[in-house]
Enzyme design. Structure first.
Site, PDB file in Angstrom:
ATOM      1  NE  ARG A  44      -3.587  -2.109   2.778  1.00 34.35           N
ATOM      2  CZ  ARG A  44      -3.375  -3.324   3.290  1.00 34.35           C
ATOM      3  NH1 ARG A  44      -2.183  -3.645   3.778  1.00 34.35           N
ATOM      4  NH2 ARG A  44      -4.346  -4.212   3.328  1.00 34.35           N
ATOM      5  CE  LYS A  69      -7.578  -1.112   5.670  1.00 34.89           C
ATOM      6  NZ  LYS A  69      -8.381  -1.422   4.485  1.00 34.89           N
ATOM      7  CG  HIS A 147      -5.712   1.276  -4.555  1.00 34.23           C
ATOM      8  ND1 HIS A 147      -5.279   0.667  -3.387  1.00 34.23           N
ATOM      9  CD2 HIS A 147      -6.859   0.661  -4.894  1.00 34.23           C
ATOM     10  CE1 HIS A 147      -6.146  -0.269  -3.048  1.00 34.23           C
ATOM     11  NE2 HIS A 147      -7.101  -0.293  -3.936  1.00 34.23           N
ATOM     12  NE  ARG A 150      -3.325  -2.912  -1.635  1.00 34.18           N
ATOM     13  CZ  ARG A 150      -2.814  -3.804  -0.801  1.00 34.18           C
ATOM     14  NH1 ARG A 150      -1.504  -4.066  -0.827  1.00 34.18           N
ATOM     15  NH2 ARG A 150      -3.584  -4.442   0.057  1.00 34.18           N
TER      16      ARG A 150
END
Length: 182
Positions: A44, A69, A147, A150
């Site tokens: 991330r 996270k 993102h 990702r």
């Protein structure tokens, strides 16, 4: 400590030709390393900015994500192509030699916003950036983002035969349904 928050979901990924264009349009070894770390580890944005030099074991080809996270830690493979890119980056030296971060800036590491700007600008230079929409607050959403990289990692890994449970582990997901969303 930078906290990870969930970004907007997106199903699109980069084609390999597009990813190559983005990498080739980096302004520096630092920017190129940022792109390939996203593409080949699936970290991330908030995890990338918290990578310390000591978190990368080039010999064992492992990356320790210390601030994931929900403050979860994990170790993920650090592919051979990242080892050589990291060595090239470290050979030229890091601007802030006192920093513990791989991507230093001022008193700490690059900010999440700065990383997003770097990725967005590389997409623009590659000729593949586009505006995806605008939020109620007037904020513009772009196609090429950390993102998206990702998502690209997850899709490429799956299409190359990696087990979805391994992808889930590497990405730091707790729920398989989240991984399938990628």
């Amino acid at each position: 400590n930078k906290i990870c928050t969930a970004p907007m979901q997106r199903k699109e990924v980069l084609a390999e030709k597009e990813a190559r264009k983005v990498k080739l349009n980096s302004k520096s070894r630092r920017d190129a390393l940022i792109i390939v770390i996203f593409l080949y580890t699936g970290v991330r944005r908030c995890e990338l900015v918290n990578i310390e030099i000591s978190h990368i074991d080039l010999e064992k080809r492992r990356l320790h994500v210390a601030k994931g996270k929900n403050r979860k830690k994990r170790d993920i493979p650090y592919p051979r192509r990242l080892v050589s890119a990291t060595k090239r980056y470290l050979e030229i030296g890091i601007d802030d030699t006192d920093s513990k971060y791989i991507f230093p800036s001022g008193e700490g590491s690059l900010t999440k916003g700065r990383v997003s700007t770097i990725v967005r600008n590389m997409g623009e230079r590659a000729g593949i950036q586009s505006v995806m929409g605008e939020g109620m607050d007037g904020r513009v959403y772009y196609r090429v983002t950390p993102h998206l990289l990702r998502h690209t990692f997850a899709t490429w890994a799956y299409n190359r035969g990696m087990n979805v449970h391994k992808i889930m582990e590497m990405m730091g997901h707790e729920d398989l349904d989240t991984t399938w969303g990628y």
